[in-house]
Design a protein around this motif. Structure first.
Motif, PDB file in Angstrom:
ATOM      1  N   PHE A 175       0.838  -1.197   0.000  1.00 50.96           N
ATOM      2  CA  PHE A 175       0.000   0.000   0.000  1.00 50.96           C
ATOM      3  C   PHE A 175       0.879   1.256   0.000  1.00 50.96           C
ATOM      4  N   GLY A 176       1.943   1.244   0.809  1.00 52.78           N
ATOM      5  CA  GLY A 176       2.820   2.410   0.885  1.00 52.78           C
ATOM      6  C   GLY A 176       3.452   2.736  -0.453  1.00 52.78           C
ATOM      7  N   ALA A 177       3.901   1.711  -1.159  1.00 52.08           N
ATOM      8  CA  ALA A 177       4.518   1.931  -2.462  1.00 52.08           C
ATOM      9  C   ALA A 177       3.526   2.542  -3.443  1.00 52.08           C
ATOM     10  N   VAL A 178       2.287   2.054  -3.415  1.00 56.77           N
ATOM     11  CA  VAL A 178       1.258   2.587  -4.313  1.00 56.77           C
ATOM     12  C   VAL A 178       0.922   4.030  -3.951  1.00 56.77           C
ATOM     13  N   LEU A 179       0.715   4.300  -2.674  1.00 56.67           N
ATOM     14  CA  LEU A 179       0.293   5.634  -2.242  1.00 56.67           C
ATOM     15  C   LEU A 179       1.379   6.687  -2.448  1.00 56.67           C
ATOM     16  N   ARG A 180       2.641   6.261  -2.458  1.00 57.11           N
ATOM     17  CA  ARG A 180       3.741   7.213  -2.637  1.00 57.11           C
ATOM     18  C   ARG A 180       4.084   7.461  -4.107  1.00 57.11           C
ATOM     19  N   SER A 181       3.463   6.714  -5.006  1.00 57.85           N
ATOM     20  CA  SER A 181       3.773   6.885  -6.431  1.00 57.85           C
ATOM     21  C   SER A 181       3.216   8.209  -6.951  1.00 57.85           C
ATOM     22  N   ALA A 182       3.932   8.814  -7.881  1.00 56.89           N
ATOM     23  CA  ALA A 182       3.577  10.146  -8.378  1.00 56.89           C
ATOM     24  C   ALA A 182       2.209  10.171  -9.049  1.00 56.89           C
ATOM     25  N   ASP A 183       1.884   9.147  -9.834  1.00 58.92           N
ATOM     26  CA  ASP A 183       0.609   9.171 -10.542  1.00 58.92           C
ATOM     27  C   ASP A 183      -0.574   9.027  -9.600  1.00 58.92           C
ATOM     28  N   VAL A 184      -0.398   8.251  -8.525  1.00 54.80           N
ATOM     29  CA  VAL A 184      -1.483   8.123  -7.555  1.00 54.80           C
ATOM     30  C   VAL A 184      -1.682   9.425  -6.806  1.00 54.80           C
ATOM     31  N   ARG A 185      -0.589  10.092  -6.442  1.00 56.62           N
ATOM     32  CA  ARG A 185      -0.708  11.388  -5.770  1.00 56.62           C
ATOM     33  C   ARG A 185      -1.474  12.376  -6.658  1.00 56.62           C
ATOM     34  N   GLU A 186      -1.179  12.354  -7.947  1.00 57.94           N
ATOM     35  CA  GLU A 186      -1.846  13.257  -8.888  1.00 57.94           C
ATOM     36  C   GLU A 186      -3.328  12.938  -9.001  1.00 57.94           C
ATOM     37  N   ARG A 187      -3.664  11.668  -9.075  1.00 56.63           N
ATOM     38  CA  ARG A 187      -5.063  11.272  -9.211  1.00 56.63           C
ATOM     39  C   ARG A 187      -5.829  11.476  -7.908  1.00 56.63           C
ATOM     40  N   PHE A 188      -5.165  11.305  -6.780  1.00 60.96           N
ATOM     41  CA  PHE A 188      -5.795  11.609  -5.494  1.00 60.96           C
ATOM     42  C   PHE A 188      -6.127  13.098  -5.414  1.00 60.96           C
ATOM     43  N   SER A 189      -5.200  13.925  -5.847  1.00 60.81           N
ATOM     44  CA  SER A 189      -5.413  15.372  -5.794  1.00 60.81           C
ATOM     45  C   SER A 189      -6.655  15.769  -6.581  1.00 60.81           C
ATOM     46  N   ALA A 190      -6.849  15.138  -7.742  1.00 61.07           N
ATOM     47  CA  ALA A 190      -8.033  15.421  -8.548  1.00 61.07           C
ATOM     48  C   ALA A 190      -9.313  15.007  -7.842  1.00 61.07           C
ATOM     49  N   ALA A 191      -9.199  14.011  -6.941  1.00 65.20           N
ATOM     50  CA  ALA A 191     -10.364  13.549  -6.186  1.00 65.20           C
ATOM     51  C   ALA A 191     -10.512  14.279  -4.853  1.00 65.20           C
TER      52      ALA A 191
END
Length: 324
Positions: A273-289
């Motif tokens: 989970f940590g690796a996924v949550l720290r990835s740049a694309d997930v951070r970007e998509r989270f921000s949009a949400a």
């Protein structure tokens, strides 16, 4: 409950003391269910569906999102509390379900600190304090001064009784020694509509709901309720910065498994989970949400749950906050 052969193997492995490394290597061998304690379509559900396929890639098994809303998150949490502790059933829960529900519900079907193995923090959804365009205030200090000058005159809208936004307002009342009247609505959207229409003086809502209105001129966003400024709106000060030192209220979410889940599986899940949550694309998509990733260790999550439970129990008791 019927166990698959894999689940039987895992249960037997724990009983026989199979090594942690061997257990981690055997798991997972079948799909994993991620119970989301919110209905489809919201920001947390969207975030779960962003993370699930990426987690599946790393684990080599499908991760299936299963929405179980109801009772302030209690329905899904109660279900997962009774699930087999084998790493195949997880839950995405809110801070309210994990820390406020024990003080809001008399007959809760689960004990957050007894019935779950914390995995990791998942994300935060910053709250903001907004004022109507006609209210003569620019900072939270102005709000406090006005509330003290005219006791009982000011009102604040929230997404409903017992919600995190409601309790955030009661925390403001307690820390500032004021009495701003709570007006509950059915969701953050209606609460924002209410303040824009002049039905209330103030509103506490998540930043995603209110951000489109920040430039409309029909309301003023005074600040974010978290300890630090939000990357989603860094120009906004915190309430602590603008007149209420020490104030902090965050909307956050976390991943947990049933109590008794083998430590090797907890460790693996935390890492993935940590690796996924720290990835740049997930951070970007989270921000949009409207979310910010919040990975943590299991120990950090357990400590947060404990401290927030004590904090909100006092707010609920002192304010007399109740659910609908």
């Amino acid at each position: 409950m019927k166990f698959s052969q894999t689940r039987r193997f895992l249960a037997l492995s724990v009983l026989l003391g199979l090594s942690s490394a061997a257990l981690a290597q055997a798991w997972p061998a079948s799909p994993i269910k991620l119970v989301v304690t919110f209905p489809p379509g919201g920001s947390s559900d969207a975030a779960a569906r962003i993370v699930a396929p990426k987690l599946a890639e790393r684990l080599g098994q499908p991760v299936v999102v299963d929405n179980k809303p109801g009772a302030g998150g209690g329905l899904g949490l109660g279900q997962v509390a009774k699930a087999a502790p084998d790493g195949y059933t997880l839950v995405l829960a809110s801070a309210g379900g994990l820390t406020a529900n024990p003080s809001l519900y008399k007959n809760l079907a689960y004990d957050p600190q007894r019935d779950f193995a914390p995995i990791t923090g998942f994300g935060t959804s910053p709250f903001v304090l907004a004022a109507s365009a006609t209210l003569p205030v620019k900072t939270v200090k102005d709000v406090i001064d006005l509330a003290k000058k005219d006791p009982g005159k000011l009102t604040y809208a929230s997404g409903g009784n017992g919600t995190a936004m409601h309790l955030s307002g009661e925390l403001l009342n307690a820390m500032a020694s004021v009495s701003i009247t709570h007006v509950p609505y059915k969701g953050s959207g209606p609460a924002v509509v209410a303040i824009m229409g002049g039905e209330t003086s103030l509103a506490i809502a998540d930043i995603t709901t209110i951000k489109p209105q920040m430039q409309s001129g029909r309301l003023k966003v005074l600040g974010v309720l978290g300890k630090t400024r939000s990357s989603l709106a860094p120009e906004l000060p915190t309430l602590a910065e603008s007149g209420l030192p020490g104030y902090e209220s965050n909307g956050w979410f976390a991943i947990l498994a049933p109590a008794g889940t083998p430590p090797a599986i907890v460790k693996r899940l935390n890492a993935e989970f940590g690796a996924v949550l720290r990835s740049a694309d997930v951070r970007e998509r989270f921000s949009a949400a409207g979310l910010e990733p919040m990975p943590s260790t299991p120990e950090e999550l357990a400590a947060l749950m404990k401290s927030e439970t004590v904090k909100w129990a006092k707010v609920i008791k002192d304010s007399g906050a109740k659910i609908d």
